[in-house]
Write an enzyme that holds these catalytic residues in place. Structure first.
Site, PDB file in Angstrom:
ATOM      1  N   ASN A  47       8.902  -7.097   4.045  1.00  0.00           N
ATOM      2  CA  ASN A  47       8.849  -5.894   3.215  1.00  0.00           C
ATOM      3  C   ASN A  47      10.092  -5.047   3.484  1.00  0.00           C
ATOM      4  O   ASN A  47      10.529  -4.925   4.622  1.00  0.00           O
ATOM      5  CB  ASN A  47       7.574  -5.113   3.564  1.00  0.00           C
ATOM      6  CG  ASN A  47       7.453  -3.778   2.867  1.00  0.00           C
ATOM      7  OD1 ASN A  47       7.120  -2.771   3.483  1.00  0.00           O
ATOM      8  ND2 ASN A  47       7.721  -3.718   1.578  1.00  0.00           N
ATOM      9  N   GLY A  48      10.645  -4.485   2.406  1.00  0.00           N
ATOM     10  CA  GLY A  48      11.772  -3.577   2.561  1.00  0.00           C
ATOM     11  C   GLY A  48      12.928  -3.919   1.647  1.00  0.00           C
ATOM     12  O   GLY A  48      13.547  -4.978   1.778  1.00  0.00           O
ATOM     13  N   ASP A  49      13.215  -3.025   0.697  1.00  0.00           N
ATOM     14  CA  ASP A  49      14.393  -3.117  -0.176  1.00  0.00           C
ATOM     15  C   ASP A  49      14.385  -4.321  -1.112  1.00  0.00           C
ATOM     16  O   ASP A  49      15.448  -4.792  -1.519  1.00  0.00           O
ATOM     17  CB  ASP A  49      15.685  -3.146   0.653  1.00  0.00           C
ATOM     18  CG  ASP A  49      15.922  -1.856   1.415  1.00  0.00           C
ATOM     19  OD1 ASP A  49      15.239  -0.863   1.124  1.00  0.00           O
ATOM     20  OD2 ASP A  49      16.793  -1.851   2.320  1.00  0.00           O
ATOM     21  N   LYS A  60       0.133  -4.282   9.173  1.00  0.00           N
ATOM     22  CA  LYS A  60       1.457  -3.946   8.639  1.00  0.00           C
ATOM     23  C   LYS A  60       2.135  -3.011   9.627  1.00  0.00           C
ATOM     24  O   LYS A  60       1.545  -2.006  10.050  1.00  0.00           O
ATOM     25  CB  LYS A  60       1.349  -3.269   7.269  1.00  0.00           C
ATOM     26  CG  LYS A  60       2.693  -3.025   6.575  1.00  0.00           C
ATOM     27  CD  LYS A  60       2.488  -2.519   5.148  1.00  0.00           C
ATOM     28  CE  LYS A  60       3.794  -2.509   4.362  1.00  0.00           C
ATOM     29  NZ  LYS A  60       4.706  -1.425   4.792  1.00  0.00           N
ATOM     30  N   PRO A 100       0.843  -1.198   0.000  1.00  0.00           N
ATOM     31  CA  PRO A 100       0.000   0.000   0.000  1.00  0.00           C
ATOM     32  C   PRO A 100       0.878   1.248   0.000  1.00  0.00           C
ATOM     33  O   PRO A 100       1.811   1.352   0.803  1.00  0.00           O
ATOM     34  CB  PRO A 100      -0.781  -0.129   1.321  1.00  0.00           C
ATOM     35  CG  PRO A 100       0.097  -0.963   2.206  1.00  0.00           C
ATOM     36  CD  PRO A 100       0.824  -1.911   1.291  1.00  0.00           C
ATOM     37  N   MET A 101       0.592   2.193  -0.891  1.00  0.00           N
ATOM     38  CA  MET A 101       1.376   3.429  -0.965  1.00  0.00           C
ATOM     39  C   MET A 101       0.457   4.598  -1.266  1.00  0.00           C
ATOM     40  O   MET A 101      -0.286   4.570  -2.261  1.00  0.00           O
ATOM     41  CB  MET A 101       2.476   3.315  -2.033  1.00  0.00           C
ATOM     42  CG  MET A 101       3.574   2.325  -1.690  1.00  0.00           C
ATOM     43  SD  MET A 101       4.808   2.162  -2.998  1.00  0.00           S
ATOM     44  CE  MET A 101       3.904   1.120  -4.164  1.00  0.00           C
ATOM     45  N   GLN A 122      -6.528  -0.804   3.173  1.00  0.00           N
ATOM     46  CA  GLN A 122      -5.784  -0.501   4.394  1.00  0.00           C
ATOM     47  C   GLN A 122      -6.323   0.762   5.061  1.00  0.00           C
ATOM     48  O   GLN A 122      -6.542   1.780   4.394  1.00  0.00           O
ATOM     49  CB  GLN A 122      -4.298  -0.316   4.100  1.00  0.00           C
ATOM     50  CG  GLN A 122      -3.456  -0.167   5.368  1.00  0.00           C
ATOM     51  CD  GLN A 122      -2.004   0.130   5.088  1.00  0.00           C
ATOM     52  OE1 GLN A 122      -1.665   1.226   4.683  1.00  0.00           O
ATOM     53  NE2 GLN A 122      -1.132  -0.851   5.323  1.00  0.00           N
ATOM     54  N   CYS A 181       3.177   3.386   8.935  1.00  0.00           N
ATOM     55  CA  CYS A 181       3.522   4.604   8.204  1.00  0.00           C
ATOM     56  C   CYS A 181       4.401   5.506   9.069  1.00  0.00           C
ATOM     57  O   CYS A 181       4.011   5.873  10.189  1.00  0.00           O
ATOM     58  CB  CYS A 181       2.262   5.351   7.785  1.00  0.00           C
ATOM     59  SG  CYS A 181       2.620   6.905   6.917  1.00  0.00           S
ATOM     60  N   ARG A 207       8.359   0.629  -3.262  1.00  0.00           N
ATOM     61  CA  ARG A 207       8.976   1.659  -4.115  1.00  0.00           C
ATOM     62  C   ARG A 207       9.611   1.107  -5.387  1.00  0.00           C
ATOM     63  O   ARG A 207       9.721   1.820  -6.386  1.00  0.00           O
ATOM     64  CB  ARG A 207      10.015   2.442  -3.298  1.00  0.00           C
ATOM     65  CG  ARG A 207       9.406   3.340  -2.229  1.00  0.00           C
ATOM     66  CD  ARG A 207      10.467   3.949  -1.329  1.00  0.00           C
ATOM     67  NE  ARG A 207      11.131   2.938  -0.526  1.00  0.00           N
ATOM     68  CZ  ARG A 207      12.289   3.124   0.106  1.00  0.00           C
ATOM     69  NH1 ARG A 207      12.924   4.274  -0.015  1.00  0.00           N
ATOM     70  NH2 ARG A 207      12.821   2.168   0.846  1.00  0.00           N
TER      71      ARG A 207
END
Length: 333
Positions: A212-214, A142, A17-18, A71, A102, A237
């Site tokens: 999640n992450g990178d 999350k 989600p972004m 979300q 967030c 991203r």
């Protein structure tokens, strides 16, 4: 992997989600590219119970993008309970996700999002209330590893996130996504997947753990499954200007050409325009075009990037993209 009755298959890769990114058009495109499940932009519980139009618009989903998760975020138990019911009544999501991760100041600074990492009792109260409010819908969470480096471990030496995961699980959530950074890190430094692995390896954990992450390449996605044992990987991203990353992960042997990628980006532009209008649709999608790795192989990329960011009509933007297609084609000869 299953979340409730939602079967996502083996080693699924999910779209994170972004805010101002994962609108319905982008979600549909990522599903077409192979994302196992997609998440909406986060929606404020306070705005939902006030029936704010812009927030209600975020609840629009279509069957083609399912399975889809909506979300929500907030810091008030009753508001989150009411918002959860509104989401289920209006969107009928496959999964309802709670944002406790967030890091931006306007959210975390007011106690919502990752701000909840400093008030775990309230976080748990909210989680229980949401789970109880929507008994027919799987609820997930999350979050991040901790508020900062000083709170990564409890006084007894155990990781904060392992203890938190168990307590959230006891509230009735059916999956947990962990971003491998603290709130204090924001998006700097490297995501720490070793603590995510400790959560997954703990014998008291029986819900799916999503890392999640990178995760920016197909190779890194496979490493995360193999080395850290997570049930699913979530990508955020790295999808900017590269929605085909899901296809690359699902089938590394399938090679997309430059022409394929430019056509996909043009499809994204058209979807954004169709959802809003030409001018605002282009404004919304230009960040993806500026970030795409496709264009970075051309000479004077900076100049081309500026041209794309200034384009305000579809015809102008597509002319630039066709110029890029031609330049890249010449470079490959």
């Amino acid at each position: 992997m299953r979340i409730g009755n939602v079967n996502l298959g083996e080693q699924p890769v999910l779209l994170a989600p972004m805010e101002d990114v994962t609108d319905i058009g982008f979600r549909l495109l990522c599903r077409q590219m192979g994302a196992a499940m997609v998440y909406s932009e986060f929606v404020s519980s306070d705005a939902l119970i006030r029936m704010v139009g812009k927030s209600l618009d975020k609840l629009k989903v279509c069957d083609e993008e399912r399975p889809v998760a909506i979300q929500i975020y907030g810091r008030d138990v009753d508001a989150m309970r009411q918002a959860a019911r509104i989401v289920v009544e209006q969107a009928h999501p496959d999964v309802l996700d709670i944002n406790f991760g967030c890091p931006v100041r306007k959210v975390a600074g007011k106690g919502a999002g990752s701000g909840m990492l400093r008030n775990v009792p309230l976080m748990l109260d909210i989680t229980r209330a949401v789970v109880e409010a929507v008994p027919g819908t799987p609820v997930t969470v999350k979050t991040r590893l901790a508020w900062d480096s000083d709170s990564l471990y409890l006084p007894d030496g155990k990781p904060f996130i392992v203890d938190l995961a168990k307590r959230l699980q006891d509230c009735g959530i059916q999956a947990l996504t962990i971003h491998g950074r603290t709130r204090a890190q924001m998006y700097t430094g490297e995501a720490d997947w070793t603590l995510i692995r400790e959560v997954k390896a703990d014998p008291g954990i029986h819900i799916p753990i999503i890392g999640n992450g990178d995760v920016c390449t197909a190779e890194r996605a496979r490493e995360c499954f193999d080395q850290y044992g997570v049930d699913a990987v979530m990508i955020g991203r790295a999808t900017f200007g590269r929605p085909w990353i899901f296809r690359e992960i699902a089938d590394p042997s399938q090679t997309l050409t430059i022409d394929d990628k430019i056509d996909i980006l043009k499809q994204q532009v058209l979807a954004s325009i169709g959802r809003i209008d030409e001018y605002r649709g282009i404004l919304h999608v230009r960040r993806h075009l500026a970030a795409t790795p496709v264009f970075k192989g051309i000479p004077d990329f900076r100049e081309t990037r500026v041209r794309m960011l200034r384009a305000d009509t579809k015809d102008e933007l597509f002319r630039i993209m066709e110029d890029v297609r031609l330049m890249l084609g010449n470079l490959q000869q």
